[in-house]
Enzyme design. Structure first.
Site, mmCIF file in Angstrom:
data_model
loop_
_atom_site.group_PDB
_atom_site.id
_atom_site.type_symbol
_atom_site.label_atom_id
_atom_site.label_comp_id
_atom_site.label_asym_id
_atom_site.label_seq_id
_atom_site.Cartn_x
_atom_site.Cartn_y
_atom_site.Cartn_z
ATOM 1 N N HIS A 94 0.834 -1.209 0.000
ATOM 2 C CA HIS A 94 0.000 0.000 0.000
ATOM 3 C C HIS A 94 0.867 1.257 0.000
ATOM 4 O O HIS A 94 0.638 2.184 -0.791
ATOM 5 C CB HIS A 94 -0.912 -0.029 1.229
ATOM 6 C CG HIS A 94 -1.646 1.245 1.478
ATOM 7 N ND1 HIS A 94 -2.965 1.425 1.117
ATOM 8 C CD2 HIS A 94 -1.252 2.408 2.078
ATOM 9 C CE1 HIS A 94 -3.344 2.646 1.462
ATOM 10 N NE2 HIS A 94 -2.323 3.260 2.056
ATOM 11 N N GLU A 95 1.872 1.288 0.878
ATOM 12 C CA GLU A 95 2.729 2.476 0.977
ATOM 13 C C GLU A 95 3.582 2.668 -0.277
ATOM 14 O O GLU A 95 3.822 3.800 -0.705
ATOM 15 C CB GLU A 95 3.625 2.381 2.213
ATOM 16 C CG GLU A 95 2.877 2.255 3.534
ATOM 17 C CD GLU A 95 1.880 3.372 3.752
ATOM 18 O OE1 GLU A 95 2.080 4.470 3.192
ATOM 19 O OE2 GLU A 95 0.886 3.155 4.471
ATOM 20 N N HIS A 135 1.766 4.602 -2.801
ATOM 21 C CA HIS A 135 1.860 6.057 -2.633
ATOM 22 C C HIS A 135 3.137 6.597 -3.276
ATOM 23 O O HIS A 135 3.126 7.658 -3.904
ATOM 24 C CB HIS A 135 1.855 6.407 -1.145
ATOM 25 C CG HIS A 135 0.516 6.287 -0.495
ATOM 26 N ND1 HIS A 135 -0.607 6.897 -0.999
ATOM 27 C CD2 HIS A 135 0.114 5.640 0.643
ATOM 28 C CE1 HIS A 135 -1.647 6.627 -0.219
ATOM 29 N NE2 HIS A 135 -1.233 5.868 0.772
ATOM 30 N N GLU A 138 -5.940 6.888 -1.161
ATOM 31 C CA GLU A 138 -5.780 5.758 -0.243
ATOM 32 C C GLU A 138 -6.422 4.498 -0.815
ATOM 33 O O GLU A 138 -5.855 3.404 -0.721
ATOM 34 C CB GLU A 138 -6.390 6.100 1.119
ATOM 35 C CG GLU A 138 -5.685 7.211 1.872
ATOM 36 C CD GLU A 138 -4.236 6.866 2.183
ATOM 37 O OE1 GLU A 138 -3.925 5.669 2.343
ATOM 38 O OE2 GLU A 138 -3.421 7.800 2.252
#
Length: 311
Positions: free
Chosen positions: A137-138, A141, A216
């Site tokens: 997930h990070e 980003h 997100e």
């Protein structure tokens, strides 16, 4: 419509509306104050550049960098390295953060290097597979340059909010300590201008938060693209974090630090919480003031993506 495509379209719409709304209000204020437009743009670019350069150093306070050779946490670096290789991006620098709650966040820039911060409690409550999905997930980003975009669209509301707070504070103080009608007039004028700026800031912040929530969700989708059916571990990780944070309240306007809004939970079992979240009904107002989608929305999206594979 496929979830990934839908998210991309919604992000484009949200970003467009955010930029347009910020541009309109900025031009109105600039014209009212008789400031040169070019000067104002240069001023904003300088502020963004300063924030972009110094923010990594502000974020990583109480943190220590982890390398592959670290005797205790080298495995964390290797895990990030493996996920980065799968994602097709350069391995970011990894930092362990001394905070009392489980969290992970992407930050940094092309000068300091892209970075991932992971708090110790997160390592304590997640399995390796769950941590892997959070790292995915990070990395989403980082790959999508969310840090730079977030700083850019959040700059104008931050400036207006800062000015609004000053005017409201000084305005009230001026009224309290007023000695004549002129002081009262000055105080009321400050309160009026500060109030208008507060309303504008709140309105713009709604667009910024909307775009943040979509980012997100897209980062969640990126983790799914990396791990497919194993992305269900992200749902388990989110449930564990919610349980851990049931007594912690965090400000949704913390800025660059990517935080997960806590919700009240009754169960201590992540699987039971996931079942509750899958049944929970949400609407547009469930997370309208949050940087992240409501946990139920995130769990439901992950469930919809992975259901054909594992259920």
């Amino acid at each position: 419509m496929e979830i990934g495509t839908s998210l991309k379209i919604n992000m484009i719409i949200a970003l467009f509306l955010t930029i347009v709304s910020e541009g309109i209000f900025s031009l109105v204020i600039i014209n009212f104050l008789k400031f040169p437009v070019i000067f104002s743009i240069i001023f904003l670019l300088i502020l963004w550049l300063i924030q972009w350069l110094i923010s990594p150093y502000l974020v990583e306070r109480n943190s220590v960098e982890v390398t592959r050779d670290d005797p205790s946490y080298g495995w964390v670096y290797e895990l990030v390295e493996n996920v980065a290789r799968r994602a097709g991006i350069k391995t970011p620098r990894v930092f362990l953060v001394d905070e009392p709650y489980p969290n992970a966040f992407a930050y940094g820039n092309y000068v300091t290097g892209k970075r991932i911060g992971i708090t110790i409690p997160l390592l304590q409550i997640l399995t390796t597979e769950e941590l892997e999905s959070v790292i995915g997930h990070e990395l989403g980003h980082i790959k999508h340059n969310d840090v730079e975009i977030g700083l850019a669209i959040g700059l104008i509301p931050s400036i207006l909010g800062f000015i609004s707070n000053i005017l409201l504070t000084v305005g009230w103080a001026t009224l309290i300590f007023a000695v004549d009608e002129f002081d009262i007039l000055v105080g009321l004028t400050m309160l009026a201008i500060g109030g208008v700026l507060f309303v504008i800031t709140f309105f713009l912040q709604l667009f910024v938060l909307w775009f943040n929530r979509l980012r997100e969700s897209f980062a969640d989708y990126f983790s799914y693209e990396l791990f497919r059916e194993r992305a269900w571990n992200l749902a388990k990780a989110l449930a564990k974090i919610e349980i851990y944070m049931q007594n912690i309240r965090l400000d949704p306007f913390r800025g660059i630090i990517v935080t997960i809004p806590p919700t009240k939970v009754k169960e201590s079992d992540p699987d039971l919480l996931i079942e509750d979240l899958l049944r929970e009904k949400t609407n547009i107002f469930s997370d309208i003031l949050s940087t992240h989608p409501h946990p139920a929305k995130r769990i439901k999206m992950i469930y919809k993506l992975t259901k054909p594979m594992i259920f």
